[in-house]
Design a protein around this motif. Structure first.
Motif, PDB file in Angstrom:
ATOM      1  N   MET A   1       0.852  -1.172   0.000  1.00  0.00           N
ATOM      2  CA  MET A   1       0.000   0.000   0.000  1.00  0.00           C
ATOM      3  C   MET A   1       0.894   1.230   0.000  1.00  0.00           C
ATOM      4  O   MET A   1       1.855   1.307   0.745  1.00  0.00           O
ATOM      5  CB  MET A   1      -0.889  -0.013   1.247  1.00  0.00           C
ATOM      6  CG  MET A   1      -1.744   1.223   1.410  1.00  0.00           C
ATOM      7  SD  MET A   1      -2.969   1.420   0.158  1.00  0.00           S
ATOM      8  CE  MET A   1      -4.428   1.033   1.031  1.00  0.00           C
ATOM      9  N   GLY A   2       0.570   2.185  -0.822  1.00  0.00           N
ATOM     10  CA  GLY A   2       1.340   3.411  -0.888  1.00  0.00           C
ATOM     11  C   GLY A   2       0.432   4.620  -0.807  1.00  0.00           C
ATOM     12  O   GLY A   2      -0.778   4.531  -0.996  1.00  0.00           O
ATOM     13  N   THR A   3       1.033   5.746  -0.536  1.00  0.00           N
ATOM     14  CA  THR A   3       0.307   6.993  -0.407  1.00  0.00           C
ATOM     15  C   THR A   3       1.006   8.067  -1.225  1.00  0.00           C
ATOM     16  O   THR A   3       2.231   8.180  -1.179  1.00  0.00           O
ATOM     17  CB  THR A   3       0.265   7.441   1.072  1.00  0.00           C
ATOM     18  OG1 THR A   3      -0.259   6.378   1.852  1.00  0.00           O
ATOM     19  CG2 THR A   3      -0.610   8.657   1.257  1.00  0.00           C
ATOM     20  N   ILE A   4       0.232   8.869  -1.955  1.00  0.00           N
ATOM     21  CA  ILE A   4       0.769  10.022  -2.663  1.00  0.00           C
ATOM     22  C   ILE A   4       0.379  11.253  -1.849  1.00  0.00           C
ATOM     23  O   ILE A   4      -0.786  11.452  -1.539  1.00  0.00           O
ATOM     24  CB  ILE A   4       0.230  10.120  -4.092  1.00  0.00           C
ATOM     25  CG1 ILE A   4       0.616   8.863  -4.867  1.00  0.00           C
ATOM     26  CG2 ILE A   4       0.759  11.367  -4.788  1.00  0.00           C
ATOM     27  CD1 ILE A   4       0.032   8.771  -6.254  1.00  0.00           C
ATOM     28  N   ILE A   5       1.373  12.072  -1.506  1.00  0.00           N
ATOM     29  CA  ILE A   5       1.180  13.230  -0.645  1.00  0.00           C
ATOM     30  C   ILE A   5       1.573  14.497  -1.397  1.00  0.00           C
ATOM     31  O   ILE A   5       2.566  14.518  -2.125  1.00  0.00           O
ATOM     32  CB  ILE A   5       2.038  13.094   0.634  1.00  0.00           C
ATOM     33  CG1 ILE A   5       1.603  11.843   1.397  1.00  0.00           C
ATOM     34  CG2 ILE A   5       1.938  14.334   1.510  1.00  0.00           C
ATOM     35  CD1 ILE A   5       2.474  11.489   2.561  1.00  0.00           C
ATOM     36  N   CYS A   6       0.814  15.568  -1.208  1.00  0.00           N
ATOM     37  CA  CYS A   6       1.102  16.854  -1.834  1.00  0.00           C
ATOM     38  C   CYS A   6       2.324  17.487  -1.169  1.00  0.00           C
ATOM     39  O   CYS A   6       2.385  17.570   0.055  1.00  0.00           O
ATOM     40  CB  CYS A   6      -0.112  17.784  -1.710  1.00  0.00           C
ATOM     41  SG  CYS A   6       0.186  19.428  -2.387  1.00  0.00           S
ATOM     42  N   GLN A   7       3.290  17.950  -1.979  1.00  0.00           N
ATOM     43  CA  GLN A   7       4.482  18.598  -1.444  1.00  0.00           C
ATOM     44  C   GLN A   7       4.153  19.935  -0.799  1.00  0.00           C
ATOM     45  O   GLN A   7       4.810  20.350   0.138  1.00  0.00           O
ATOM     46  CB  GLN A   7       5.489  18.875  -2.559  1.00  0.00           C
ATOM     47  CG  GLN A   7       6.369  17.731  -2.901  1.00  0.00           C
ATOM     48  CD  GLN A   7       7.388  18.120  -3.954  1.00  0.00           C
ATOM     49  OE1 GLN A   7       7.066  18.827  -4.900  1.00  0.00           O
ATOM     50  NE2 GLN A   7       8.584  17.647  -3.811  1.00  0.00           N
ATOM     51  N   ASN A   8       3.137  20.625  -1.304  1.00  0.00           N
ATOM     52  CA  ASN A   8       2.829  21.965  -0.812  1.00  0.00           C
ATOM     53  C   ASN A   8       2.093  21.953   0.520  1.00  0.00           C
ATOM     54  O   ASN A   8       2.446  22.686   1.437  1.00  0.00           O
ATOM     55  CB  ASN A   8       2.001  22.732  -1.831  1.00  0.00           C
ATOM     56  CG  ASN A   8       2.785  22.980  -3.104  1.00  0.00           C
ATOM     57  OD1 ASN A   8       3.990  23.088  -3.086  1.00  0.00           O
ATOM     58  ND2 ASN A   8       2.094  23.050  -4.218  1.00  0.00           N
TER      59      ASN A   8
END
Length: 41
Positions: A1-8
């Protein structure tokens, strides 16, 4: 399982299936919250 996170804003954009637990950081153009903030300015 992975998560994509906003850099801002560090909010979760999306979850995806994978062999390892992973965090990936994306630029703000994929983030609904960052898009909304730009439109309000």
């Amino acid at each position: 399982m992975g998560t994509i996170i906003c850099q801002n804003c560090n909010k979760t954009i999306e979850h995806f299936e994978g062999e390892k637990v992973t965090k990936l950081y994306a630029k703000g153009h994929n983030c609904i919250d960052c898009k909304s903030a730009k439109k309000q300015k």
